[in-house]
Motif scaffolding. Structure first.
Motif, PDB file in Angstrom:
ATOM      1  N   VAL A 129       0.859  -1.182   0.000  1.00  0.00           N
ATOM      2  CA  VAL A 129       0.000   0.000   0.000  1.00  0.00           C
ATOM      3  C   VAL A 129       0.896   1.233   0.000  1.00  0.00           C
ATOM      4  N   TYR A 130       0.526   2.202  -0.827  1.00  0.00           N
ATOM      5  CA  TYR A 130       1.251   3.466  -0.915  1.00  0.00           C
ATOM      6  C   TYR A 130       0.341   4.597  -0.487  1.00  0.00           C
ATOM      7  N   PRO A 185      -2.772   1.151  -4.370  1.00  0.00           N
ATOM      8  CA  PRO A 185      -1.815   0.119  -4.761  1.00  0.00           C
ATOM      9  C   PRO A 185      -0.845   0.717  -5.776  1.00  0.00           C
ATOM     10  N   LEU A 186       0.190   0.005  -6.067  1.00  0.00           N
ATOM     11  CA  LEU A 186       1.229   0.459  -6.982  1.00  0.00           C
ATOM     12  C   LEU A 186       0.685   0.854  -8.352  1.00  0.00           C
ATOM     13  N   TRP A 187      -0.320   0.128  -8.851  1.00  0.00           N
ATOM     14  CA  TRP A 187      -0.793   0.325 -10.228  1.00  0.00           C
ATOM     15  C   TRP A 187      -1.496   1.644 -10.436  1.00  0.00           C
ATOM     16  N   VAL A 188      -1.974   2.288  -9.382  1.00  0.00           N
ATOM     17  CA  VAL A 188      -2.699   3.551  -9.519  1.00  0.00           C
ATOM     18  C   VAL A 188      -1.737   4.733  -9.614  1.00  0.00           C
ATOM     19  N   LEU A 189      -0.506   4.547  -9.189  1.00  0.00           N
ATOM     20  CA  LEU A 189       0.440   5.658  -9.112  1.00  0.00           C
ATOM     21  C   LEU A 189       0.716   6.301 -10.469  1.00  0.00           C
ATOM     22  N   PRO A 201      -1.907  -4.600   4.775  1.00  0.00           N
ATOM     23  CA  PRO A 201      -2.414  -5.626   3.863  1.00  0.00           C
ATOM     24  C   PRO A 201      -1.736  -5.565   2.502  1.00  0.00           C
ATOM     25  N   GLN A 202      -1.785  -6.658   1.782  1.00  0.00           N
ATOM     26  CA  GLN A 202      -1.311  -6.716   0.399  1.00  0.00           C
ATOM     27  C   GLN A 202      -2.495  -6.464  -0.530  1.00  0.00           C
ATOM     28  N   ASN A 203      -2.259  -5.732  -1.606  1.00  0.00           N
ATOM     29  CA  ASN A 203      -3.256  -5.546  -2.656  1.00  0.00           C
ATOM     30  C   ASN A 203      -2.957  -6.530  -3.777  1.00  0.00           C
TER      31      ASN A 203
END
Length: 195
Positions: free
Chosen positions: A56-57, A132-136, A158-160
């Motif tokens: 999570v970011y 999550p990483l993909w939205v950055l 938590p992990q996404n």
């Protein structure tokens, strides 16, 4: 190819009702029991594939007091303003936030289903968005910084998971298969080996 953007439960329904052939969802190890039950209930009809996993970011604009941090904890974000990109009932009922464990004041959380709205709050206010990483990639070329949310002794982050769903035992079109392949290549490009 048509793109349909909606809540996760609507995406599952659209696959089951044959309105769409493939769906992409972000799930989490912290998902509500209701959502997990919905996926489980349809496991005989759906093929569910985890394409990638991410931590999570926390995304933030220049007005955040944490703008220059590389990592951050829930404890540090206590009493900060939060924006949540989720309008599902579970989120609105604050099921994602356990105040005694996550330290988030749920009176300072705004729920929205618009990434544009999230970006505005990040740029114009001192808001913090969990992604999550993909939205950055949405924030490319914007003065938005992100820091990895890290575990503490009291809180495990938590992990996404980026999940592809489709109906079981049904063939996809050539365009759909190409889309999935390109998506997998894009995800692999983050690692040392590329497509």
């Amino acid at each position: 190819m048509n793109v349909f953007e909606s809540h996760r439960s609507n995406i599952i329904k659209s696959i089951l009702n044959r309105d769409n052939n493939i769906g992409l969802l972000v799930t989490s190890s912290a998902d509500s029991k209701n959502f997990c039950l919905e996926l489980n209930k349809n496991k005989n009809d759906l093929d569910v594939q985890v394409l990638d996993s991410s931590g999570v970011y926390v995304s933030m604009g220049t007005k955040s007091p944490f703008y220059d941090k590389k990592s951050i904890t829930f404890e540090e974000l206590k009493n900060q303003f939060h924006v949540v990109l989720d309008m599902e009932n579970a989120a609105i009922k604050n099921l994602y936030f356990d105040p005694k464990n996550n330290y988030i004041n749920t009176n300072q959380v705004l729920f929205t289903n618009s990434i544009t709205c999230c970006i505005s709050f990040l740029l114009e206010a001192d808001a913090h968005l969990y992604t999550p990483l993909w939205v950055l990639g949405y924030f490319k070329n914007l003065p938005i910084h992100f820091a990895r949310l890290r575990d503490t002794e009291n809180v495990k982050i938590p992990q996404n998971h980026l999940v592809l769903i489709k109906r079981k035992n049904e063939h996809l079109t050539a365009i759909e298969l190409e889309f999935i392949e390109q998506l997998r290549c894009k995800l692999k490009a983050r690692s040392p080996s590329t497509c």
